[in-house]
Enzyme design. Structure first.
Site, PDB file in Angstrom:
ATOM      1  N   LYS A 119       0.812  -1.226   0.000  1.00 48.33           N
ATOM      2  CA  LYS A 119       0.000   0.000   0.000  1.00 48.33           C
ATOM      3  C   LYS A 119       0.841   1.270   0.000  1.00 48.33           C
ATOM      4  CE  LYS A 119      -3.607  -2.543   0.086  1.00 48.33           C
ATOM      5  NZ  LYS A 119      -4.559  -2.605  -1.026  1.00 48.33           N
TER       6      LYS A 119
ATOM      7  N   TYR B 187     -13.173 -14.460   1.313  1.00 49.76           N
ATOM      8  CA  TYR B 187     -12.166 -13.469   1.718  1.00 49.76           C
ATOM      9  C   TYR B 187     -11.876 -13.607   3.219  1.00 49.76           C
ATOM     10  CZ  TYR B 187     -10.065  -9.087   3.112  1.00 49.76           C
ATOM     11  OH  TYR B 187      -9.225  -8.159   3.658  1.00 49.76           O
TER      12      TYR B 187
ATOM     13  N   TYR C 160      -3.848 -12.792   1.979  1.00 55.64           N
ATOM     14  CA  TYR C 160      -3.486 -12.318   0.638  1.00 55.64           C
ATOM     15  C   TYR C 160      -2.370 -13.166   0.015  1.00 55.64           C
ATOM     16  CZ  TYR C 160      -6.171  -8.175   1.993  1.00 55.64           C
ATOM     17  OH  TYR C 160      -7.168  -7.336   2.395  1.00 55.64           O
TER      18      TYR C 160
HETATM   19  C1  LIG Z   1      -0.998  -7.734   2.000  1.00 56.42           C
HETATM   20  C2  LIG Z   1      -1.848  -7.362   0.847  1.00 56.42           C
HETATM   21  N1  LIG Z   1      -1.575  -7.887  -0.344  1.00 56.42           N
HETATM   22  C3  LIG Z   1      -2.323  -7.593  -1.434  1.00 56.42           C
HETATM   23  C4  LIG Z   1      -3.404  -6.745  -1.349  1.00 56.42           C
HETATM   24  C5  LIG Z   1      -4.202  -6.498  -2.578  1.00 56.42           C
HETATM   25  O1  LIG Z   1      -3.918  -5.301  -3.186  1.00 56.42           O
HETATM   26  P1  LIG Z   1      -5.049  -4.540  -4.005  1.00 56.42           P
HETATM   27  O2  LIG Z   1      -6.064  -4.107  -2.982  1.00 56.42           O
HETATM   28  O3  LIG Z   1      -4.354  -3.439  -4.662  1.00 56.42           O
HETATM   29  O4  LIG Z   1      -5.671  -5.504  -4.961  1.00 56.42           O
HETATM   30  C6  LIG Z   1      -3.724  -6.159  -0.121  1.00 56.42           C
HETATM   31  C7  LIG Z   1      -4.894  -5.283  -0.009  1.00 56.42           C
HETATM   32  O5  LIG Z   1      -5.394  -4.994   1.026  1.00 56.42           O
HETATM   33  C8  LIG Z   1      -2.924  -6.472   1.010  1.00 56.42           C
HETATM   34  O6  LIG Z   1      -3.185  -5.951   2.214  1.00 56.42           O
END
Ligand SMILES: Cc1ncc(COP(=O)(O)O)c(C=O)c1O
Length: 333
Positions: A50, A260, A286
């Site tokens: 982020k 999720y 994630y």
């Molecule tokens: C650790 C992590 N990886 C990947 C993502 C995914 O990124 P994006 O929201 O840009 O798809 C997030 C989103 O919250 C995240 O916290």
């Protein structure tokens, strides 16, 4: 096209995060050469993807004279934690509006939000529109109290935030070129979409020699692929470059598991494989799911032995602690 370097941003990430070879994982995948782009190793607030988006978003906040940053996410949002850290680093005050239910109270990202001194409010909403309304309400309240708030959208995912991973794609391409890697694909997590969208736009606009594959951790392909495309095209307009064709956004939704933020066996297995073979940790929400996807695609023969694949490590490690109960159940403890 407008070069990305001409778009102003603050500095929140190192010049380049490491690109680390994973030789033992590569061997276990029949010789597909896996390289890990360590965007978990950024400087602030325990790191993560982020911050690349926030470099552009928080420049705009400062430019508009903001003194307070409002953002939102799930209770265990990595984005919210990193926004709080980045806001602190720039002398701004973070306000986090987090969605109930409160998973892992006092643990993981919520603990870090508290340590970072963020003002945390909990709320409930059914749709993004409702969430946006709530953020506007909070902004109105703060304005009435004499503050100057700036709202960072969910996940930092809008046109400006997307530019973070245009920059990221260029960095990966530069590192791969320096190492003379036969790079075929960059595999990333797709959730709110701007990480994937930025990589894709960077790859297309700068004609970088790899493809981008997203692994969804939340939405089915028919919902997240159009969102990735929408974000990429909005950011393309900022760069004054051509929009992307609809088929450009490639997402696999086979690795979401029960949903999720719900931990499943294949994700735990991927987390443990990487930990055992390489001593590198990924998270259950994630990057663990994305790694499970990459490993499965490799076993299906998506890449040949000797070809290189970059696994984008986007961070999220505080969730290891917030999800310890579920993970212990899966491990059989
Ligand atoms: C650790 C992590 N990886 C990947 C993502 C995914 O990124 P994006 O929201 O840009 O798809 C997030 C989103 O919250 C995240 O916290």
């Amino acid at each position: 096209m407008r070069p990305i370097e001409t778009i102003p941003r603050v500095s929140l990430v190192p010049e380049a995060t490491p690109l680390q070879h994973l030789p033992r994982l590569s061997e276990s995948l029949g010789g597909v050469q896996v390289w890990c782009k360590r965007d978990d190793l950024t400087w602030l607030g325990l790191g993560g993807n982020k911050l690349r988006k926030l470099e552009f978003l928080l420049w705009e906040a400062l430019d508009q004279g903001a003194d307070t940053i409002i953002t939102t996410g799930a209770a265990q949002s990595n984005h919210a934690r990193l926004t709080a850290a980045a806001a602190n680093a720039l002398g701004l005050r973070p306000v986090l509006v987090l969605r109930k239910p409160v998973r892992g109270p006092g643990q993981g990202n919520l603990l870090l939000d508290d340590l970072l001194g963020a003002e945390v409010r909990f709320g409930s909403w059914e749709s993004w529109k409702e969430c946006e309304g709530l953020l506007e309400e909070v902004a109105g309240e703060l304005r009435a109290a004499g503050r100057r708030p700036y709202i960072v959208p969910m996940g930092g995912s809008n046109a400006l935030g997307t530019l973070g991973y245009v920059q990221g794609a260029l960095e990966i391409a530069r590192q791969a070129r320096a190492l003379d890697l036969p790079l075929k694909s960059v595999v990333c997590t797709t959730s709110s979409g701007a990480t994937h969208a930025g990589l894709l736009l960077g790859q297309t606009a700068y004609e970088l020699p790899f493809d981008v594959i997203g692994i969804s951790v939340s939405l089915p392909c028919q919902e997240c692929a159009p969102e990735v495309l929408r974000l990429a095209n909005q950011a393309a307009a900022l760069l004054q470059t051509d929009p992307l064709p609809p088929e450009a956004a490639v997402v696999f939704d086979d690795y979401i598991g029960p949903g999720y933020g719900q931990v499943d066996g294949p994700t735990i297995s991927a987390i443990r494989t990487l930990a055992l073979l390489e001593g590198v940790l990924v998270d259950p929400v994630y990057t663990g799911k994305t790694l499970a996807g990459l490993m499965d695609l490799a076993r299906q023969g998506t890449w040949r032995a000797g070809e290189a694949v970059v696994f984008l490590h986007t961070g999220g490690l505080p969730a290891l602690f917030a999800y310890s109960r579920e993970m212990n159940v899966q491990i059989g403890r």
